[in-house]
Design a protein around this motif. Sequence first.
Motif, PDB file in Angstrom:
ATOM      1  N   MET A  80       0.821  -1.188   0.000  1.00 57.74           N
ATOM      2  CA  MET A  80       0.000   0.000   0.000  1.00 57.74           C
ATOM      3  C   MET A  80       0.870   1.259   0.000  1.00 57.74           C
ATOM      4  O   MET A  80       0.566   2.213  -0.692  1.00 57.74           O
ATOM      5  N   LEU A  81       1.955   1.251   0.773  1.00 56.35           N
ATOM      6  CA  LEU A  81       2.849   2.401   0.845  1.00 56.35           C
ATOM      7  C   LEU A  81       3.546   2.638  -0.493  1.00 56.35           C
ATOM      8  O   LEU A  81       3.677   3.784  -0.940  1.00 56.35           O
ATOM      9  N   LYS A  82       3.959   1.545  -1.147  1.00 56.72           N
ATOM     10  CA  LYS A  82       4.600   1.672  -2.445  1.00 56.72           C
ATOM     11  C   LYS A  82       3.647   2.291  -3.463  1.00 56.72           C
ATOM     12  O   LYS A  82       4.033   3.136  -4.262  1.00 56.72           O
ATOM     13  N   ARG A  83       2.412   1.876  -3.417  1.00 62.03           N
ATOM     14  CA  ARG A  83       1.411   2.388  -4.355  1.00 62.03           C
ATOM     15  C   ARG A  83       1.178   3.883  -4.121  1.00 62.03           C
ATOM     16  O   ARG A  83       1.080   4.658  -5.071  1.00 62.03           O
ATOM     17  N   MET A  84       1.127   4.314  -2.863  1.00 66.41           N
ATOM     18  CA  MET A  84       0.916   5.726  -2.545  1.00 66.41           C
ATOM     19  C   MET A  84       2.109   6.569  -3.009  1.00 66.41           C
ATOM     20  O   MET A  84       1.929   7.664  -3.545  1.00 66.41           O
ATOM     21  N   LEU A  85       3.318   6.076  -2.810  1.00 64.10           N
ATOM     22  CA  LEU A  85       4.503   6.789  -3.278  1.00 64.10           C
ATOM     23  C   LEU A  85       4.529   6.872  -4.799  1.00 64.10           C
ATOM     24  O   LEU A  85       4.888   7.904  -5.377  1.00 64.10           O
ATOM     25  N   PHE A  86       4.148   5.789  -5.458  1.00 62.55           N
ATOM     26  CA  PHE A  86       4.093   5.796  -6.916  1.00 62.55           C
ATOM     27  C   PHE A  86       3.069   6.801  -7.430  1.00 62.55           C
ATOM     28  O   PHE A  86       3.340   7.563  -8.357  1.00 62.55           O
ATOM     29  N   VAL A  87       1.902   6.827  -6.817  1.00 60.94           N
ATOM     30  CA  VAL A  87       0.849   7.767  -7.216  1.00 60.94           C
ATOM     31  C   VAL A  87       1.311   9.205  -6.986  1.00 60.94           C
ATOM     32  O   VAL A  87       1.080  10.085  -7.820  1.00 60.94           O
ATOM     33  N   ALA A  88       1.985   9.454  -5.882  1.00 58.28           N
ATOM     34  CA  ALA A  88       2.490  10.801  -5.604  1.00 58.28           C
ATOM     35  C   ALA A  88       3.529  11.217  -6.641  1.00 58.28           C
ATOM     36  O   ALA A  88       3.542  12.362  -7.105  1.00 58.28           O
ATOM     37  N   ALA A  89       4.402  10.300  -7.030  1.00 59.61           N
ATOM     38  CA  ALA A  89       5.419  10.606  -8.035  1.00 59.61           C
ATOM     39  C   ALA A  89       4.785  10.894  -9.390  1.00 59.61           C
ATOM     40  O   ALA A  89       5.167  11.845 -10.077  1.00 59.61           O
ATOM     41  N   VAL A  90       3.829  10.079  -9.791  1.00 54.12           N
ATOM     42  CA  VAL A  90       3.154  10.284 -11.074  1.00 54.12           C
ATOM     43  C   VAL A  90       2.398  11.613 -11.067  1.00 54.12           C
ATOM     44  O   VAL A  90       2.420  12.353 -12.049  1.00 54.12           O
ATOM     45  N   THR A  91       1.744  11.927  -9.963  1.00 60.85           N
ATOM     46  CA  THR A  91       1.016  13.189  -9.869  1.00 60.85           C
ATOM     47  C   THR A  91       1.966  14.371  -9.991  1.00 60.85           C
ATOM     48  O   THR A  91       1.669  15.353 -10.667  1.00 60.85           O
ATOM     49  N   GLY A  92       3.124  14.272  -9.357  1.00 60.09           N
ATOM     50  CA  GLY A  92       4.122  15.334  -9.470  1.00 60.09           C
ATOM     51  C   GLY A  92       4.630  15.510 -10.884  1.00 60.09           C
ATOM     52  O   GLY A  92       4.802  16.628 -11.358  1.00 60.09           O
ATOM     53  N   LEU A  93       4.860  14.410 -11.579  1.00 64.47           N
ATOM     54  CA  LEU A  93       5.310  14.490 -12.966  1.00 64.47           C
ATOM     55  C   LEU A  93       4.252  15.100 -13.867  1.00 64.47           C
ATOM     56  O   LEU A  93       4.546  15.931 -14.723  1.00 64.47           O
ATOM     57  N   VAL A  94       3.011  14.689 -13.692  1.00 66.00           N
ATOM     58  CA  VAL A  94       1.919  15.235 -14.505  1.00 66.00           C
ATOM     59  C   VAL A  94       1.742  16.723 -14.229  1.00 66.00           C
ATOM     60  O   VAL A  94       1.554  17.524 -15.146  1.00 66.00           O
ATOM     61  N   ALA A  95       1.840  17.118 -12.977  1.00 67.34           N
ATOM     62  CA  ALA A  95       1.714  18.545 -12.641  1.00 67.34           C
ATOM     63  C   ALA A  95       2.871  19.341 -13.223  1.00 67.34           C
ATOM     64  O   ALA A  95       2.693  20.468 -13.691  1.00 67.34           O
ATOM     65  N   GLY A  96       4.067  18.780 -13.223  1.00 70.44           N
ATOM     66  CA  GLY A  96       5.220  19.465 -13.788  1.00 70.44           C
ATOM     67  C   GLY A  96       5.121  19.648 -15.286  1.00 70.44           C
ATOM     68  O   GLY A  96       5.587  20.649 -15.831  1.00 70.44           O
TER      69      GLY A  96
END
Length: 74
Positions: free
Chosen positions: A1-17
């Motif tokens: 679950m923690l890995k999935r949350m970190l992955f989602v946060a990273a993808v969201t940051g990339l999309v926002a950038g």
Amino acid sequence: MLKRMLFVAAVTGLVAGVTIPVHTTPAEAASGCFKAAKAKFPGDHKTRVAYRKECRAHFKAYRSAQKASKKAAG
């Protein structure tokens, strides 16, 4: 679950950038003088243009001095 949350946060940051525009005009891309002039004199166009010209002249002098010092050193 923690890995999935970190992955989602990273993808969201990339999309926002990717969606944030970096430079909207060539003047903004060339130097920081455009943004500085706009911030310092938001309502006065003539003063803003004069400030930007002065800023560019200082930047060009600084850049040529840096090139000259690199040539002298190397």
